[in-house]
Write an enzyme that holds these catalytic residues in place. Sequence first.
Site, mmCIF file in Angstrom:
data_model
loop_
_atom_site.group_PDB
_atom_site.id
_atom_site.type_symbol
_atom_site.label_atom_id
_atom_site.label_comp_id
_atom_site.label_asym_id
_atom_site.label_seq_id
_atom_site.Cartn_x
_atom_site.Cartn_y
_atom_site.Cartn_z
ATOM 1 N N ALA A 45 -4.288 6.138 -0.744
ATOM 2 C CA ALA A 45 -3.808 5.245 0.316
ATOM 3 C C ALA A 45 -3.562 3.846 -0.264
ATOM 4 O O ALA A 45 -3.328 3.699 -1.458
ATOM 5 C CB ALA A 45 -4.821 5.240 1.460
ATOM 6 N N VAL A 75 -0.768 5.439 -6.291
ATOM 7 C CA VAL A 75 -1.567 4.587 -5.423
ATOM 8 C C VAL A 75 -0.603 3.886 -4.470
ATOM 9 O O VAL A 75 0.489 3.464 -4.882
ATOM 10 C CB VAL A 75 -2.347 3.532 -6.235
ATOM 11 N N CYS A 76 -0.999 3.791 -3.206
ATOM 12 C CA CYS A 76 -0.218 3.026 -2.219
ATOM 13 C C CYS A 76 1.213 3.582 -2.150
ATOM 14 O O CYS A 76 1.402 4.798 -2.166
ATOM 15 C CB CYS A 76 -0.275 1.545 -2.606
ATOM 16 N N THR A 77 2.202 2.718 -2.083
ATOM 17 C CA THR A 77 3.573 3.203 -1.942
ATOM 18 C C THR A 77 4.139 3.792 -3.234
ATOM 19 O O THR A 77 5.303 4.189 -3.262
ATOM 20 C CB THR A 77 4.492 2.073 -1.430
#
Lengths: 213, 213
Positions: B149, B99-101
């Site tokens: 994202a 998730v995310c970075t």
Amino acid sequence: MQVAVPLYSQFTALDAVGPYEVLSRVPGVEVVFVGARRGPVDADVGSLALHADALYSEVVEPDVVVVPGGPGQHRAMEDERLLAWLRAVDAGTTWTTSVCTGSLLLAAAGLLAGRRATTHWLALEQLAEFGVEPTSERVVFDGKYVTAAGVSSGIDMALALVGRVAGDTVAQAVQLGIEYDPQPPYGAGSPGKAPGEVVALLESMRSMILTGA
Amino acid sequence: MQVAVPLYSQFTALDAVGPYEVLSRVPGVEVVFVGARRGPVDADVGSLALHADALYSEVVEPDVVVVPGGPGQHRAMEDERLLAWLRAVDAGTTWTTSVCTGSLLLAAAGLLAGRRATTHWLALEQLAEFGVEPTSERVVFDGKYVTAAGVSSGIDMALALVGRVAGDTVAQAVQLGIEYDPQPPYGAGSPGKAPGEVVALLESMRSMILTGA
């Protein structure tokens, strides 16, 4: 601005973490997790624990309270210390809020009588037993009382709250920061939209979902 | 089915708790939070800590890995123990996700080379530096690699994953259980939808958002 989130055994983690993730990103906001004891408090499923970093006795004048729900709410309804704390801090809050069945705790503390409020869709009838007017809207503002529907709705509630306290631009910046552009792969998020068999399945598990038993 | 979520200092809580809240509700799924040390691991903002209940050395064959992002990812990129663990467990996973970075950590471990993947919109360019084809889709499946994202997208990713591993009915039941019928009060959740001034504000804070400094 101090936001207090009381934690009790078997709360639902996302009820607390959704609003935390939104509110803690607002400049000047401090979110504090409060408990009867300092240290880890078990969430409702699996092994997740969140840390309570302050005692009820240490958080006496929060500006905002966010009460999470979860199966542990059933037992927390009889926790006079928690209910007394909710009544005491509510006297000074700007906003008193809840997510999911957290509104039943506010109702049990006598704070929602005569008001419109919401909760998890499986618990709407219970709210009425406290003299509350239940509504299935996702986020309900009634005076300074803000209640949100099941679990994930705390994110929407917190964004609406940020809009009120810090303005639209800050709220939009937080939304973009957490990239909250929801695209659920199914459209089953409310009983009016989910397939009948899915609604029936959840209704058959009502007691387990609401009380853990 | 065991789902392992590695926690490192300054991770973003919702990146981990969103997928946990979805996946842990699937019958037969156990979500375990893993860390370099047992005990509380600090999230990125304020005082929130989640408990790591297992060591990397104790979780050697998870079926699924979910790597959260957050500003701590920047430093975690140099944590050879974490990267080595990701490589080792990836050899046996059915799904390796982020998730995310968190996807930058998978990329740094060499697991996404030549694949399509996503990350927080502010970090898409960085992904390309690892030979990854960045895309701004919200949830990206490429083989057994699933990337999501920014922050809140982990909920959508986890629901899509539940659909694959347990079927549509179970995924819909989980969605209805957490009442995931999102109604954000603003439409600012992606850089393509947010007002230009809000996008510019976040871009001016890129370094702080991505690295905490």
